[in-house]
Every structure is written in C-alpha cells, then in structure tokens.
Design a protein around this motif. Structure first.
Motif, PDB file in Angstrom:
ATOM      1  N   HIS A 221       0.815  -1.227   0.000  1.00 50.85           N
ATOM      2  CA  HIS A 221       0.000   0.000   0.000  1.00 50.85           C
ATOM      3  C   HIS A 221       0.846   1.274   0.000  1.00 50.85           C
ATOM      4  O   HIS A 221       0.467   2.269  -0.584  1.00 50.85           O
ATOM      5  N   ASP A 222       2.006   1.254   0.630  1.00 50.69           N
ATOM      6  CA  ASP A 222       2.825   2.480   0.733  1.00 50.69           C
ATOM      7  C   ASP A 222       4.002   2.498  -0.229  1.00 50.69           C
ATOM      8  O   ASP A 222       4.914   3.307  -0.063  1.00 50.69           O
ATOM      9  N   LYS A 225       5.907   5.592  -1.481  1.00 47.72           N
ATOM     10  CA  LYS A 225       6.821   6.420  -0.685  1.00 47.72           C
ATOM     11  C   LYS A 225       8.238   6.379  -1.248  1.00 47.72           C
ATOM     12  O   LYS A 225       9.074   7.197  -0.896  1.00 47.72           O
ATOM     13  N   HIS A 250       1.873   9.975  -2.392  1.00 45.07           N
ATOM     14  CA  HIS A 250       2.410   8.613  -2.440  1.00 45.07           C
ATOM     15  C   HIS A 250       1.388   7.570  -2.910  1.00 45.07           C
ATOM     16  O   HIS A 250       1.779   6.612  -3.584  1.00 45.07           O
ATOM     17  N   HIS A 274      -5.963   4.005  -0.081  1.00 42.99           N
ATOM     18  CA  HIS A 274      -5.886   3.650   1.346  1.00 42.99           C
ATOM     19  C   HIS A 274      -5.934   4.850   2.289  1.00 42.99           C
ATOM     20  O   HIS A 274      -6.027   4.684   3.494  1.00 42.99           O
ATOM     21  N   HIS A 275      -5.876   6.086   1.738  1.00 37.56           N
ATOM     22  CA  HIS A 275      -6.041   7.260   2.607  1.00 37.56           C
ATOM     23  C   HIS A 275      -7.383   7.961   2.395  1.00 37.56           C
ATOM     24  O   HIS A 275      -7.557   9.107   2.800  1.00 37.56           O
ATOM     25  N   ASP A 303      -4.062  -0.324   8.742  1.00 45.14           N
ATOM     26  CA  ASP A 303      -2.949   0.611   8.570  1.00 45.14           C
ATOM     27  C   ASP A 303      -2.934   1.621   9.716  1.00 45.14           C
ATOM     28  O   ASP A 303      -1.900   1.869  10.336  1.00 45.14           O
TER      29      ASP A 303
HETATM   30 FE   LIG Z   1       0.063   5.509   3.110  1.00 41.59          FE
END
Ligand SMILES: [Fe+2]
Length: 363
Positions: A221-222, A225, A250, A274-275, A303
């Motif tokens: 998911h990240d 970054k 990101h 996801h945010h 998360d």
């Molecule tokens: Fe994230």
C-alpha cells in the motif's frame, strides 16, 4: 549475471554537468553516453545506438523538456528506469515526473556519489520488476498447466499450486521491503498491516482470490513512498502544508509504479485509495462510504491501527488502548463503522506475529 559494465545515458544540455557526470560515472565503472537534447536521447535509444540500463534526464532543457521526453523514453524502453535532474525551483516538476513514470529525481547541484547511489537503486529495482514479471508469467503458465492436470491428480497438485503462490507472495514482500529500507521507522509495518487486514477480512468473507488480492495490496500500500524525499519521511517536526501535499502524492505514485505490471492490477485500488476517509474527507479522490472498496476500507483500519501502535519519527507509540479508542472515535469519520466494531469485538488486533505468507494464516 554478466560482467559487462552497466550503461547510463546522460541527458543534459549543460556541458559542465555532462563532463562531471561522465567522469564520475566512468570512475564508478559505468559505460556512459551523452545526449545534449531530448531529441538526441530519443533518437539514440530508438535507433538502438545505445541500450542504457538507466537514464539520467534533465528537466529544464532547450527544445523538448525532460517532461516532454519522459513518455517517449518510457514508450521505447518501458522497464528502463529514468532519474530526473531538477533545479530546486522545479521540485514540483520532479513530483510530476514521478507520476509520469520516472523512478526518482535528484535536485541539482548533484554529487556524483548521490547519482551513483540512485542509479544502483534504480537498476536494482528494475531487476526486481523484471524478476516479478518473469515469476508472474511463469506462475500463469504453471497455473494453466496445473488446471489441466488437476482433474487427474487433484490432491497432490493442489499442494504444489499452494507452494507456487507462496513463492510469488514472498517476492512481493521483498518488493514491499524496498520502501521499508528507505524509511526505517516503518520496518515490519507492511507485513503487520497485511496480517491485521487478513484477520479482519476473515471476519467478513472467505473468498481465497479476494483474500490474496488483499494480502498483496496491504503489503504494497505504501510503495509510492519510494518517490517521496527521504528528508520528508524522516522529518521530526510537523510537516508544512507544501510538504504534506508532496507526501500525499504517495498513493498515486504507488499506483503508477505498480500499474506497469499486469500482475498487480487487482491491488491498485488498495494502493490508490488507502487514505480515503469514510466521510469523504480523505485523498486523493474524496471517495465516500461504500464508494471506497471494502478491501480498501479493511486496509485503512489495519494501517491506522499499526501506525498508531508503532513509534514514528514525530511521536512515540500511542499504546494499544489509546489506539483502540482512536479507532472507535473514527467510526463513520475516517473508518467504516462496521469494520471497526468487528476489529474491536473480535480483538483482531491481538499479538500479530509474522507468519509464513500465503499459507492461510488465520487467528
Ligand atoms: Fe500511506
């Protein structure tokens, strides 16, 4: 692996920079070629005159700019990583280039050591992508073969199939760890989010395919970054509005990175969204309630819980009790209220231990 030197194409219209980079990279053992304009770089590559393993591309050039040239280079050589060179004033162009598929950007004046490190990182990452594509293709082939045979020897072959799925997930876990290597504070975060998300999923459904998509998506998911400056990820003070804006890119950067690999398609909504917040105040699309896919809502809860119970550069862990209270307070605001209820009621958060991937861990 062959012992041939890795090749770097330097695209910059400044003779001084051409000279410094050529010298620095040759000393580090790279074979280099120089293009003084974007057009030259495209011609060189399309004509097969030079087959680079990595491309350095200046953003501000006379004629075609780096942003114009980037899509042409990506089209000619989709898997060759491109590192942009930007002036400090062009930071936004750097971010834009990441969205269009650049691997990284460096702010001028650049030190040879930094360039070399970035090139090594880009080539390593390219190798992981290539390997992943190969594994995915192999997996598809093998899967087709197994499906044909399955009628004859069901039991035995089913376990081989599980074995293969496991290998694939391991590869993806390695990819997810490339981001954890950049940001030591997140060590283990992706894997814990995967485990927490799977537990929560198991309370709500039992579709093996969907569950697998959730595992990959939670792990990755990240991944975007990778495109965020490290100084920002490590910053202890509160981020400025501009820095927050950059950090919040990101999810889309991650989506862009993974969209180049067919195998990751099903996980893209998790990476992009996801945010998002349940009440519509999240980013990047301001989706609301059930507009956010259920798997995404599951990952959001997992998360947030793991982020709150881990120590980050800007704060200590909140501790489990506070984190649970925060989740409860976020019901219907940031999180899906039903999922939070389940998470709390079934104590899905209890001691998440790293378990072998893809083995149907449940707990
Ligand atoms: Fe994230």
């Amino acid at each position: 692996m062959s012992a041939m030197a890795e090749r770097v194409l330097i695209t910059d219209d400044d003779p001084a920079i051409q000279k410094v980079l050529t010298l620095g990279l040759s000393r580090a053992g790279f074979e280099t070629a120089v293009a003084s304009t974007g057009r030259q770089a495209v011609d060189l590559i399309s004509g097969g005159g030079f087959e680079p393993d990595c491309i350095l591309l200046d953003i501000r050039m006379v004629g075609l700019t780096g942003l114009d040239v980037l899509p042409m280079l990506k089209e000619a050589r989709p898997l060759t990583p491109v590192i942009m060179l930007t002036a400090l004033a062009d930071l936004d162009a750097g971010i834009q280039s990441m969205k269009r598929g650049a691997f990284d950007y460096l702010v001028k004046p650049v030190l040879s050591a930094h360039v070399i490190e970035a090139i090594h990182r880009a080539i390593r990452y390219r190798n992981v992508l290539v390997e992943n594509e190969r594994l995915a293709a192999e997996n598809r082939e093998y899967q087709a073969y197994l499906e044909m045979k399955v009628e004859e020897r069901t039991g035995e072959l089913f376990s081989a199939y599980r074995q293969l799925q496991k290998v694939n997930l391991e590869t993806v876990r390695v990819l997810a760890e490339t981001i954890e290597a950049k940001d030591p504070y997140t060590r283990g975060h992706c894997n814990r989010v995967r485990l927490l998300a799977v537990r929560l999923y198991d309370e709500t459904a039992s579709d093996p395919k969907e569950r697998e998509v959730l595992e990959y998506g939670a792990l990755l998911h990240d991944i975007g970054k990778i495109g965020i400056p490290e100084a920002l990820l490590h910053k202890e003070e509160r981020l400025t509005a501009e820095e927050t804006r950059i950090l919040n890119q990101h999810p889309t950067i991650g989506e862009n990175i993974l969209s180049t690999v067919e195998f990751f398609r099903p996980c893209l909504p998790i990476v992009r969204s996801h945010h998002e917040w349940y009440d519509g105040r999240g980013y990047p699309d301001g989706l609301k309630g059930e507009e956010i896919a259920r798997l995404v809502r599951i990952v959001s809860v997992a998360d947030a819980f793991d982020a709150m119970t881990s120590t980050r550069p800007y704060r200590q862990s909140l501790g489990v009790e506070r984190a649970l209270a925060e989740l409860a307070a976020g019901k219907g605001v940031q999180f899906d209220p039903e999922l939070v209820e389940l998470f709390l009621a079934r104590e899905a958060y209890r001691a998440v231990q790293p378990a072998p991937i893809g083995t149907g861990e449940s707990g």
